[in-house]
Design an enzyme around this catalytic site. Structure first.
Site, PDB file in Angstrom:
ATOM      1  N   CYS A  81       0.741  -1.318   0.053  1.00 17.67           N
ATOM      2  CA  CYS A  81      -0.039   0.073  -0.050  1.00 17.67           C
ATOM      3  C   CYS A  81       0.908   1.285   0.033  1.00 17.67           C
ATOM      4  CB  CYS A  81      -0.947  -0.195   1.214  1.00 17.67           C
ATOM      5  SG  CYS A  81      -1.952   1.588   1.138  1.00 17.67           S
TER       6      CYS A  81
ATOM      7  N   CYS B 249      -0.597   4.176   2.271  1.00 13.18           N
ATOM      8  CA  CYS B 249      -0.246   3.999   3.633  1.00 13.18           C
ATOM      9  C   CYS B 249       1.232   4.298   3.808  1.00 13.18           C
ATOM     10  CB  CYS B 249      -0.710   2.220   4.068  1.00 13.18           C
ATOM     11  SG  CYS B 249      -2.018   1.924   3.305  1.00 13.18           S
ATOM     12  N   ASP B 250       2.163   3.702   3.078  1.00 14.71           N
ATOM     13  CA  ASP B 250       3.516   3.517   3.623  1.00 14.71           C
ATOM     14  C   ASP B 250       4.767   4.396   2.864  1.00 14.71           C
ATOM     15  OD1 ASP B 250       2.705   1.781   5.580  1.00 14.71           O
ATOM     16  OD2 ASP B 250       2.769   0.012   4.188  1.00 14.71           O
TER      17      ASP B 250
END
Ligand code: NAP
Length: 310
Positions: A134, A137-138
């Site tokens: 992701c 997200c990261d």
């Protein structure tokens, strides 16, 4: 015969647990089957920095624990069990779990989707330690680092472009010599000076340092079979997602990839069965959008019961 539940929620990511909070607060005493990965995909990430309300971020597993406790506070009942199959052919619906059958007037399907990984040795050990699926997200954690994105579809291209906002260099590792992604997105990728293509390559091994953090990979040439180790600080997998809908055995309408189709609001094609979160979302796939979707499904259940429950 077992008691007929007002609602059974299948799945325990942000969609399922938010649906649990809302249906519990509506006094519906939901029964939640959390499945094989209680808490869902967020339990395999580390820091979550984009969920509103946590100024310093929060660990994914902790966020899911808080959501579960919040639901339980209002009477939601949670079981760490996997639903084998459901029978939607008559009311009440039947939910098969292990050797037991549970009955429900309504169902909320919130079983999510699982990012595909390569399936190579020790892969799960690197998740959150340099390996992610992701970028949204990261990506932030890879500021000024050299990273790889695996895949050749729209997701890989979109994520590679997005990750150049943070990373010093992004290598796109693709197993063939042409991309599947749409032309316009390919053009954007090729014009990005921070991106380099690694054609006809696949990762066959992740290389850790002494703490277990990813520091490199073994790349294999898919044409010649030759292998070489190369240092890299992060790998993003973008080879597609699989919606967790196999247990429904085709009883609900899906798109060609198996994602549930919702008609008005969160209704599926079977009245009284609602869907929320990534299992019905190929576009946003965020914790906050899944949570919002879970709230909508809970309100739809409430309204459906008000209108149909004798
Ligand atoms: P996808 O289109 O199925 O592409 C998956 C990619 O991963 C393919 O290039 C495939 O290689 C590669 N791959 C699959 N298994 C692999 C393996 N075991 N090892 C190495 N490579 C592997 O998936 P997606 O990119 O996630 O897209 C899913 C859908 O969402 C698509 O319809 C896409 O158009 C859409 N989408 C649209 C946008 C947008 O328009 N902004 C953004 C993201 C996604 P091969 O090419 O060799 O098969």
């Amino acid at each position: 015969m077992p008691e007929v539940e007002n609602t059974i929620i299948i799945g325990s990511g942000p969609a399922g647990l938010t649906a649990a909070i809302y249906t519990a607060r509506a006094n519906l005493r939901p029964l939640v089957f959390e499945g094989l990965q209680p808490g869902g995909q967020l339990t395999i990430t580390t820091e979550v920095e984009n969920y509103p309300g946590f100024v310093d971020g929060i660990q994914g597993p902790e966020l899911m624990d808080i959501m579960r406790k919040q639901a339980e506070r209002f009477g939601s009942r949670h079981f760490y069990e996997f639903v084998d199959k459901v029978d939607l052919s008559e009311r009440p619906f039947k939910v098969y779990v292990g050797g037991n059958v549970h009955l429900a007037k309504t169902l909320i399907i919130a079983t999510g989707a699982s990012a595909r990984y390569l399936g190579i040795e020790d892969e799960e050990k690197f998740q959150g330690r340099g390996l992610s699926a992701c970028a949204t997200c990261d990506g932030f954690f890879f500021r000024d680092k050299e990273i790889m994105v695996v895949g050749g579809g729209d997701s890989a291209v979109e994520e590679a472009n997005f990750l150049t906002r943070f990373a010093k260099k992004v290598y796109v590792v693709h197993r063939r010599d042409s991309l599947r992604a749409s032309k316009i997105m390919q053009d954007r990728l090729m014009a990005n000076p921070k991106v380099s293509m690694l054609w006809n390559k696949t990762i066959t091994k992740y290389l850790p340092d002494e703490t277990g953090q990813l520091v490199g990979v073994t790349l294999q040439d898919t044409k010649t079979g030759e292998e070489a180790d190369t240092p890299i600080e992060g790998v993003f997998m973008a080879i597609g997602h699989t919606p967790n809908t196999a247990f429904l055995e085709g009883q609900l309408s899906t798109d060609d990839s198996g994602y549930l189709l919702v008609t008005a609001h969160t209704n599926t094609n079977v009245e009284g069965v609602f869907a929320a979160g990534d299992v019905a979302d190929t576009r946003y796939r965020q914790a906050i959008t899944a949570a919002g979707h879970g709230c909508q499904a809970a309100i739809d259940v409430e309204k459906w019961l008000e209108a149909n429950d004798e």
